[in-house]
Design a protein around this motif. Structure first.
Motif, short mmCIF file in Angstrom:
data_model
loop_
_atom_site.label_atom_id
_atom_site.label_comp_id
_atom_site.label_asym_id
_atom_site.label_seq_id
_atom_site.Cartn_x
_atom_site.Cartn_y
_atom_site.Cartn_z
N ASP A 1 -21.06 -28.68 -85.36
CA ASP A 1 -22.50 -28.64 -84.75
C ASP A 1 -22.67 -29.83 -83.74
N ARG A 2 -21.97 -30.92 -84.19
CA ARG A 2 -22.02 -32.17 -83.53
C ARG A 2 -21.38 -32.17 -82.39
N HIS A 3 -20.63 -31.21 -82.06
CA HIS A 3 -19.64 -31.10 -80.82
C HIS A 3 -20.37 -29.83 -79.93
N PRO A 4 -20.95 -30.37 -78.77
CA PRO A 4 -21.68 -28.96 -77.99
C PRO A 4 -20.46 -28.17 -77.47
N VAL A 5 -20.50 -26.82 -77.38
CA VAL A 5 -19.56 -26.10 -76.78
C VAL A 5 -19.49 -26.08 -75.20
N GLU A 6 -18.55 -26.25 -74.65
CA GLU A 6 -18.65 -26.24 -73.16
C GLU A 6 -17.82 -25.14 -72.45
N GLU B 1 -31.06 -25.68 -74.57
CA GLU B 1 -29.68 -25.89 -75.46
C GLU B 1 -28.76 -26.89 -74.70
N LEU B 2 -29.09 -27.02 -73.29
CA LEU B 2 -28.07 -27.65 -72.47
C LEU B 2 -28.29 -29.27 -72.70
N VAL B 3 -27.15 -30.11 -73.00
CA VAL B 3 -26.96 -31.25 -73.43
C VAL B 3 -26.10 -31.95 -72.41
N GLY B 4 -25.46 -31.19 -71.56
CA GLY B 4 -24.68 -31.93 -70.65
C GLY B 4 -24.32 -31.20 -69.44
N LEU B 5 -24.18 -31.63 -68.24
CA LEU B 5 -23.68 -30.77 -66.93
C LEU B 5 -22.85 -31.73 -66.14
N ARG B 6 -22.02 -30.77 -65.57
CA ARG B 6 -21.53 -31.63 -64.13
C ARG B 6 -20.89 -30.29 -63.33
N LEU B 7 -20.83 -30.65 -62.33
CA LEU B 7 -20.52 -29.70 -61.08
C LEU B 7 -19.17 -29.95 -60.61
N VAL C 1 -23.39 -27.06 -74.07
CA VAL C 1 -24.34 -26.16 -74.79
C VAL C 1 -24.23 -26.30 -76.32
N ARG C 2 -25.63 -26.84 -76.92
CA ARG C 2 -25.68 -27.19 -78.20
C ARG C 2 -25.69 -25.78 -79.15
N ASN C 3 -26.42 -25.03 -78.77
CA ASN C 3 -26.38 -23.69 -79.44
C ASN C 3 -26.13 -22.43 -78.73
N PRO C 4 -24.72 -22.16 -78.49
CA PRO C 4 -24.45 -20.80 -77.68
C PRO C 4 -24.93 -19.57 -78.24
N ARG C 5 -25.17 -19.49 -79.54
CA ARG C 5 -25.63 -18.24 -80.01
C ARG C 5 -27.09 -17.89 -79.61
N THR C 6 -28.00 -18.90 -79.09
CA THR C 6 -29.08 -18.46 -78.24
C THR C 6 -29.04 -18.42 -76.72
N PHE C 7 -28.08 -19.38 -76.33
CA PHE C 7 -27.96 -19.64 -74.85
C PHE C 7 -27.26 -18.37 -74.21
N LEU C 8 -26.26 -17.87 -74.91
CA LEU C 8 -25.41 -16.78 -74.29
C LEU C 8 -26.14 -15.47 -73.95
N PRO C 9 -26.74 -15.19 -74.97
CA PRO C 9 -27.68 -13.79 -74.56
C PRO C 9 -28.68 -14.13 -73.51
N ARG C 10 -29.40 -15.38 -73.68
CA ARG C 10 -30.29 -15.50 -72.39
C ARG C 10 -29.54 -15.60 -71.12
N MET C 11 -28.35 -16.09 -70.95
CA MET C 11 -27.46 -15.96 -69.73
C MET C 11 -27.43 -14.58 -69.39
N GLN C 12 -26.84 -13.96 -70.46
CA GLN C 12 -26.38 -12.59 -70.04
C GLN C 12 -27.88 -11.81 -69.43
N GLU C 13 -28.86 -12.01 -70.05
CA GLU C 13 -30.19 -11.17 -69.56
C GLU C 13 -30.29 -11.97 -68.16
#
Length: 307
Positions: A224-229, A249-255, A264-276
């Motif tokens: 949990d302490r390592h955000p998913v990239e 859920e976003l904790v870091g961003l680069r272009l 992303v801290r919590n991909p379980r909620t972030f990914l469905p929202r992104m899909q929508e």
């Protein structure tokens, strides 16, 4: 099939394996023991294969303590690390001798030899002496020897060491077929790619400790302490970045050119929202690439946390 309850192994004052607890169910499948040299893989294998008794705790293989237990050892096949074959001996003669030590004799022994050689693809080359065989051929003879008595559990310690790429692929295919046929297989390795390709489940060891168990995705969820990239590719990467900034859920961003790299801290909620958002046309993605949902990243995270 296998259970350890705070089992440890000491070599004098040296602790080879810290108190360890886990269970593996009955049935086929391949479990990988992963860790660098000195992680405790060989110590664990010595406990499971009955070569040594545990210093503390309890080990059960097929329901019983394996150490000095012929009834259990007869149901285990072991391929230890490295080979020490008598150079002048022929492969078939070696198998015959080892089969007799396993209690086989007569037509049953000859049938077991032919069956094992057929599994490993050495029927036409078992007449060679060991000093005439390649490393891959000797490894296949070692596997054949471990299979002579139809074991329910097959344990292999660093079986890919010294093999060329073709021999590695062939050995992986053999092990998958055996697992599909109902044999429980345990394979140790310090090479991440081999374990990731081959195994259904991983036991990750480091400095004599069991750090994690499960498949790669299950272990990654523990971190949990390592955000998913994630790499989100799009023609307008800045638009993707603006959308992502609004997500909790976003904790870091680069272009990067043509993509936004998100932590992303919590991909379980972030990914469905992104899909929508993609389905609704609000997020014009062309590709999604998870950057650290792999065994190499998981291993680095875990060993860094426990170093």
């Amino acid at each position: 099939m296998i259970s350890l309850n705070r089992a440890s192994l000491r070599y004098g004052q040296i602790l080879g394996l810290s108190p360890t607890t886990f269970e593996l169910p009955a049935g086929g499948g391949i479990t990988g023991l992963l860790g660098p040299n000195g992680a405790g893989k060989s110590s664990l294998i010595q406990l499971l294969s009955g070569l040594l008794p545990c210093s503390s705790g309890d080990v059960r293989v097929l329901g019983e303590e394996p150490y000095r237990n012929p009834a259990i050892l007869a149901r285990i096949g072991l391929v230890p690390e490295g080979d020490r074959f008598p150079s002048g001996l022929k492969g078939r003669g070696w198998l015959r001798m080892m089969g007799e030590l396993s209690g086989l004799e007569g037509p049953a022994l000859e049938a077991a030899i032919e069956k094992a050689l057929g599994i490993v693809g050495m029927e036409t080359r078992a007449h060679l002496r060991f000093n005439q065989m390649s490393k891959g051929m000797r490894q296949r003879i070692r596997l054949a020897q471990a299979l002579l008595h139809d074991p329910e559990l097959l344990i292999l310690d660093e079986p890919f060491n010294g093999l060329d790429p073709e021999a590695r692929i062939l050995l992986m295919e053999m092990l998958r077929k055996l697992a599909d046929g109902g044999v429980k297989i345990i394979v140790s390795s310090h090479i991440l790619g081999e374990i990731a390709q081959l195994t259904d489940r991983i036991l990750l060891l480091f400095r004599g400790r069991l750090l994690a168990e499960g498949n790669v995705a299950e272990i990654r969820e523990l971190l949990d302490r390592h955000p998913v990239e994630l790499r989100l590719s799009a023609e307008d990467a800045r638009a993707v970045a603006r959308w992502a900034v609004d997500q909790g859920e976003l904790v870091g961003l680069r272009l990067e050119e043509g993509s936004a790299i998100l932590a992303v801290r919590n991909p379980r909620t972030f990914l469905p929202r992104m899909q929508e958002a993609v389905v609704a046309g609000k997020l014009p993605l062309t590709a999604l690439d998870p950057l650290d949902l792999n065994l190499d990243a998981v291993f680095q995270y875990l060993t860094k946390d426990h170093a």
